[in-house]
Enzyme design. Structure first.
Site, PDB file in Angstrom:
ATOM      1  CE  LYS A  53      -3.733  -2.531   2.120  1.00  0.00           C
ATOM      2  NZ  LYS A  53      -4.320  -3.100   3.318  1.00  0.00           N
ATOM      3  CD  GLN A  97      -3.232  -4.685   6.449  1.00  0.00           C
ATOM      4  OE1 GLN A  97      -3.113  -3.728   5.709  1.00  0.00           O
ATOM      5  NE2 GLN A  97      -3.827  -5.798   6.062  1.00  0.00           N
ATOM      6  CG  ASP A 120     -10.063  -1.018   4.540  1.00  0.00           C
ATOM      7  OD1 ASP A 120      -9.811  -1.188   3.332  1.00  0.00           O
ATOM      8  OD2 ASP A 120      -9.489  -1.628   5.460  1.00  0.00           O
TER       9      ASP A 120
END
Ligand code: NAP
Length: 279
Positions: A53, A97, A120
């Protein structure tokens, strides 16, 4: 003839366009969009995802802030870091994460992210927006799936799409997204009876079942479009949830693994970050 849709090629094109857009933003004297990724612990897969990322952000000119915290970080400490990121006007997107260490409640953490920075798309506000067909942040993998279907030149309106899997991260949001775009959606899961017969009715098959090469030609309608979301490692080699070689001749469109949906997921994270920046 079966057409293969390569996610890595499509992602590259979209990223090139975003890089030009960001260059233009900066040339006009504006600050760069910024994504903050928070990692707790050193799980090797998570470390590798986070690195991917970071690299993707840098490639297109998005500022990437990496916060790596020790495994022992408490829930309160993590909440306080997220709160600071929520308040920081130079941070557009926040991604924690997953999975988190067991002593931290994932739900509490996701709920603490400002929904306007939730790139997200997992915060309940954004989930609700997806289910009421309002503009919000949509999870990256389902967004990537939609882009790949679009790239295949398929309009899902009126098509019968069979989705195998109903997880919160992939199966459920992708089904809702398809429904929002006027597809007729059948969602299958581990309790579905006669899965093969249902799958064979699908003009489009979206496979997110998490079982290596489970979907063989017996599950596929002639001329169907098969989108393989699965990522599995068998004898050290990556493969999807679809038996690619077996179904290849039966479908009109297929996505490979690797070089399929995977690269699109990161690409859509960058898109969501840019969207958060404009908001
Ligand atoms: P998951 O949480 O394990 O969900 C799997 C789903 O498949 C569940 O809904 C489960 O049903 C259903 N299922 C399991 N066995 C089945 C069977 N025999 N017949 C019918 N349905 C069955 O997995 P996930 O997080 O959604 O991920 C799915 C796959 O996508 C995995 O291979 C994962 O690695 C991959 N993935 C890829 C990306 C990417 O960027 N390419 C991103 C995320 C995930 P129940 O609900 O009844 O248990």
């Amino acid at each position: 003839m079966t057409r293969v849709i390569y996610g890595n090629e499509l992602a590259k094109r979209i990223k090139d366009e975003m890089a030009i857009e960001i260059k233009d933003i900066v040339a006009k004297g504006n600050r760069r969009p910024c994504l903050c990724v928070i990692l707790v612990g050193e799980d090797p897969a998570s470390v590798s995802y986070v690195k991917g990322k970071d690299k993707a952000c840098k490639e297109i000119g998005i500022e990437s802030k990496m916060i790596s915290l020790p495994f022992e970080t408490t829930q309160e400490q993590l909440l306080s870091i997220i709160d600071r990121c929520n308040q920081d006007d130079t941070i557009d997107g926040i991604l924690v994460q997953l999975p988190l260490p067991k002593h931290i409640n994932e739900k509490v953490i996701i709920n603490s992210i400002d929904p306007g920075k939730d790139v997200d798309g997992l915060h309940p506000v954004n989930v609700a927006k997806l289910y009421s067909n309002e503009d919000g942040f949509i999870p990256c993998t389902p967004l990537g799936v939609m882009k790949m279907i679009e790239e295949a030149g398929i309009n899902v309106d009126g098509k019968h799409v069979v989705v195998i899997g109903r997880s919160k991260l992939v199966g459920s949001p992708v089904s809702r997204l398809l429904l929002n775009n006027n597809a007729t959606v059948t969602m299958c899961h581990s309790h579905t009876a006669d899965l093969k017969a249902i799958c064979k009715q699908g003009d489009i098959l979206v496979v997110c079942v998490g079982k290596a090469k489970m979907i063989t030609k017996e599950y596929v309608k002639d001329g169907a479009c098969v989108i393989d979301v699965g990522v599995n490692r068998v004898n050290g080699k990556l493969c999807g949830d679809v038996d690619y070689d077996d179904v290849f001749d039966k479908c009109s469109v297929i996505t490979p693994v690797p070089k399929g949906v995977g690269p699109m997921t990161i690409c859509m994270l960058l898109k969501n970050t840019l969207k958060a920046y404009y908001k």
